[in-house]
Enzyme design. Structure first.
Site, mmCIF file in Angstrom:
data_model
loop_
_atom_site.group_PDB
_atom_site.id
_atom_site.type_symbol
_atom_site.label_atom_id
_atom_site.label_comp_id
_atom_site.label_asym_id
_atom_site.label_seq_id
_atom_site.Cartn_x
_atom_site.Cartn_y
_atom_site.Cartn_z
ATOM 1 N N ASP A 44 0.832 -1.201 0.000
ATOM 2 C CA ASP A 44 0.000 0.000 0.000
ATOM 3 C C ASP A 44 0.873 1.260 0.000
ATOM 4 O O ASP A 44 1.807 1.379 0.801
ATOM 5 C CB ASP A 44 -0.880 -0.028 1.255
ATOM 6 N N ASP A 45 0.586 2.196 -0.899
ATOM 7 C CA ASP A 45 1.214 3.530 -0.900
ATOM 8 C C ASP A 45 2.737 3.479 -0.961
ATOM 9 O O ASP A 45 3.418 4.312 -0.358
ATOM 10 C CB ASP A 45 0.791 4.312 0.348
ATOM 11 N N CYS A 86 -6.842 3.381 -3.442
ATOM 12 C CA CYS A 86 -6.913 1.985 -3.005
ATOM 13 C C CYS A 86 -7.979 1.135 -3.694
ATOM 14 O O CYS A 86 -7.656 0.167 -4.391
ATOM 15 C CB CYS A 86 -7.127 1.948 -1.489
ATOM 16 N N ARG A 90 -7.367 -1.929 -6.518
ATOM 17 C CA ARG A 90 -7.559 -3.320 -6.124
ATOM 18 C C ARG A 90 -8.639 -4.002 -6.960
ATOM 19 O O ARG A 90 -8.523 -5.166 -7.326
ATOM 20 C CB ARG A 90 -7.876 -3.393 -4.629
ATOM 21 N N HIS A 141 -10.609 -3.839 1.211
ATOM 22 C CA HIS A 141 -11.116 -2.539 0.748
ATOM 23 C C HIS A 141 -12.024 -2.620 -0.482
ATOM 24 O O HIS A 141 -12.073 -1.705 -1.307
ATOM 25 C CB HIS A 141 -9.973 -1.558 0.476
ATOM 26 N N SER A 164 -8.478 0.450 5.052
ATOM 27 C CA SER A 164 -7.161 0.985 5.402
ATOM 28 C C SER A 164 -6.957 1.029 6.913
ATOM 29 O O SER A 164 -7.916 1.153 7.688
ATOM 30 C CB SER A 164 -6.979 2.388 4.818
ATOM 31 N N HIS A 245 0.799 2.762 4.229
ATOM 32 C CA HIS A 245 -0.354 3.669 4.156
ATOM 33 C C HIS A 245 -0.299 4.659 5.315
ATOM 34 O O HIS A 245 -0.403 5.868 5.134
ATOM 35 C CB HIS A 245 -1.654 2.863 4.189
ATOM 36 N N ASP A 300 -0.131 -0.727 -4.895
ATOM 37 C CA ASP A 300 -1.492 -0.324 -5.293
ATOM 38 C C ASP A 300 -1.555 1.109 -5.790
ATOM 39 O O ASP A 300 -2.469 1.500 -6.494
ATOM 40 C CB ASP A 300 -2.482 -0.543 -4.147
ATOM 41 N N ASN A 301 -0.579 1.930 -5.418
ATOM 42 C CA ASN A 301 -0.443 3.306 -5.913
ATOM 43 C C ASN A 301 0.804 3.910 -5.288
ATOM 44 O O ASN A 301 1.472 3.276 -4.462
ATOM 45 C CB ASN A 301 -1.676 4.166 -5.612
ATOM 46 N N LYS A 331 0.287 10.011 -5.079
ATOM 47 C CA LYS A 331 -1.010 9.362 -4.881
ATOM 48 C C LYS A 331 -2.156 10.315 -5.213
ATOM 49 O O LYS A 331 -2.090 11.504 -4.920
ATOM 50 C CB LYS A 331 -1.116 8.894 -3.423
#
Length: 527
Positions: A44-45, A86, A90, A141, A164, A245, A300-301, A331
């Site tokens: 994540d992130d 997110c 996904r 999510h 999250s 995240h 994811d980003n 992001k």
């Protein structure tokens, strides 16, 4: 009328891509007993520059285990998350469809009553129906319990947080900006939902203990990997880690949480903890069935810039054209820092070690690639935006997508609209905008007709667009225009477009005991 078609028919600018159907040729399998295992790790992130192998010698190495995957496998240097937030990212990974098709164009909330539309077919369901054991660990999510939960969408087992790790209170929060408050600190009378830990559809801890979460994830994942040897059954293990995240590692007492250098140490510690978990998964896979297991690590980003010292590194992909005009370029944006993510594929018997590819690929390509490797075909009742990347992964191919579109993810325009497009080494923006930067600055949304076009081959920072009068500009514009027109028609005639329900209701929040503060589970913390 469906969302994607509505956008098209009302004249809103939606850029598109030629439909890429999954290659239905079997790439590896001859019999079901030889079908490969898949371990998909989604961070994540995470920033492209957070991976040591992407910037050797330029920063402290906080990812030695992921770097080892790269050293012994394939590093994909031009790989992109399907969206810059997110839920849309996904959903696209699991369906191989842009948000304008799946209906998932922005994030679901704690009190969302729904999730990934039930009309969408997810990758784990197809593998499960073919005989795979499917399990997920981590952040979902895409909907809570009921028909939207992981175990209702094709996973045999699930352990994790339904959204999250900053979308609920905990007794000892992680580091954040602004600082997180413990569940006990909320104003009297204000309902605060504790962050839940779910096993399948049961809340097993609320609020969960962030500081033991990685250990619980590791133990569950290792059980799944090791039990596969006894089952003699191929498996999919999807591990979605939220360490970056909101950094999970607590800051040492030697530096305050508002200190920038201290905050960077917190982020680095979280990155190392996640990397340790990846290393544990690799070792377990190597001990059990290394020659028949693909490990695919990606993100994811990009980093969440407004978190300042608690955000990752975009590397050279700084989005300078935008940041020089105000705001962030990671992001939530369609600048490279928002969606170009560190990605590694590891399969000792099939992927040559210490190799790299600059093929243009997306997280949407995971779905058709895994199906191809498993000898399966995707359902023919819908249209897909992913391509089969088996040739890139297994055969050293350097040819990926001709076009890749990036959906608006909150920085500008309508959620899900496809107004930024890659065409080879070039990238065209029909709209620009920024996310919130560290310190709170934001830029202005601007429409571009003709579009801004950058040459990423010589301008990774996206600093200086091409002169619209230049011959190469006109050539790229012609290609992009044609691709847009074809996608407009494709989506307008797509009978498989879904619409997500973003309705919220207080009763939809996961709650162990509604009669207790923060929905706290009865018994001592962790009970």
């Amino acid at each position: 009328m469906m969302v994607g078609v509505t956008l098209l028919l009302t004249g809103v600018l939606v850029s598109g891509i030629l439909l890429h159907k999954a290659n239905q040729n079997t790439a590896y399998v001859s019999t079901p007993s030889e079908r490969p295992n898949f371990i998909i790790i989604l961070a994540d992130d995470i920033g492209w520059g957070d991976l040591g192998a992407n910037q050797p010698g330029q920063r402290a190495n906080n990812t030695p285990n992921i770097d080892l995957l790269a050293l012994q496998g394939l590093r994909l240097t031009d790989f992109h998350s399907p969206a810059s937030t997110c839920s849309p990212s996904r959903a696209a990974i699991l369906t191989a469809r842009y948000g304008v098709r799946s209906g998932v164009t922005h994030n679901f909330a704690v009190r969302s009553v729904a999730g990934l539309p039930l009309s969408e077919v997810a990758l784990p369901r197809l593998l499960q129906e073919s005989g795979y054991y499917t399990a997920m660990i981590g952040k979902w999510h895409l909907g809570h319990c009921g028909p939207y939960a992981p175990t209702s969408r094709g996973f045999d087992y699930y352990l994790g947080i339904p959204y999250s790790n900053d979308m609920g209170c905990t007794d000892v929060p992680g580091s954040d900006l602004p600082p997180s408050q413990p569940c006990s600190a909320g104003p009297q009378g204000e309902p605060r939902v504790g962050l839940p830990l779910l096993e399948n559809c049961t809340v097993v801890q609320q609020p969960l203990d962030l500081w033991t979460l990685t250990l619980r994830y590791r133990d569950a994942a290792l059980r799944i990997i090791h039990s596969a040897r006894q089952r003699t059954q191929s498996y999919l293990l999807y591990v979605a880690l939220a360490h970056m995240h909101v950094p999970l590692a607590p800051p040492p007492a030697s530096f305050p949480t508002n200190d920038i250098d201290g905050g960077r140490d917190v982020y680095a510690a979280s990155l190392r903890e996640m990397d340790d978990l990846v290393g544990a998964l690799k070792r377990a896979s190597d001990e059990t069935n290394r020659d028949n297991t693909l490990i695919w690590f990606t993100g994811d980003n990009g980093p969440w810039e407004k978190k300042c010292q608690y955000a990752g590194s975009v590397g050279p992909y700084t989005g300078t054209w935008q940041t020089s005009r105000g705001g962030g370029s990671a992001k939530q944006t369609t600048w490279e820092g928002g969606h170009r993510v560190p990605t590694v594929a590891y399969w000792p018997s099939r992927i040559p070690g210490n190799t790299s590819s600059n093929a243009l690929l997306s997280g949407m390509d995971i779905f058709p690639t895994l199906l191809s490797m498993a000898g399966l075909k995707p359902p023919v009742d819908r249209r897909y935006d992913g391509i089969d990347a088996t040739d890139v992964l297994l055969n050293g191919g350097q040819t990926g997508r001709e076009f890749l579109f990036h959906p608006n993810s909150g920085a500008s325009g309508l959620f899900g609209d496809l107004q930024t497009v890659r065409a080879g080494k070039h990238k065209a923006f029909y709209i620009t905008g920024s996310a919130e930067a560290c310190g709170g600055g934001r830029g202005t949304q601007l429409l571009h007709d003709p579009p801004l076009i950058f040459d990423l081959g010589v301008d990774q920072a996206e600093a200086t667009p091409l002169d619209p009068g230049a011959p190469d500009y006109q050539e790229v514009l012609g290609k992009v225009t044609k691709a847009r027109e074809e996608l407009l028609w494709d989506i307008a005639t797509d009978q498989s477009v879904s619409a997500a329900d973003y309705t919220q209701d207080q009763s939809a929040a996961p709650c162990c005991d509604p009669q207790r503060a923060s929905c706290r589970c009865p018994g001592p913390p962790g009970g």
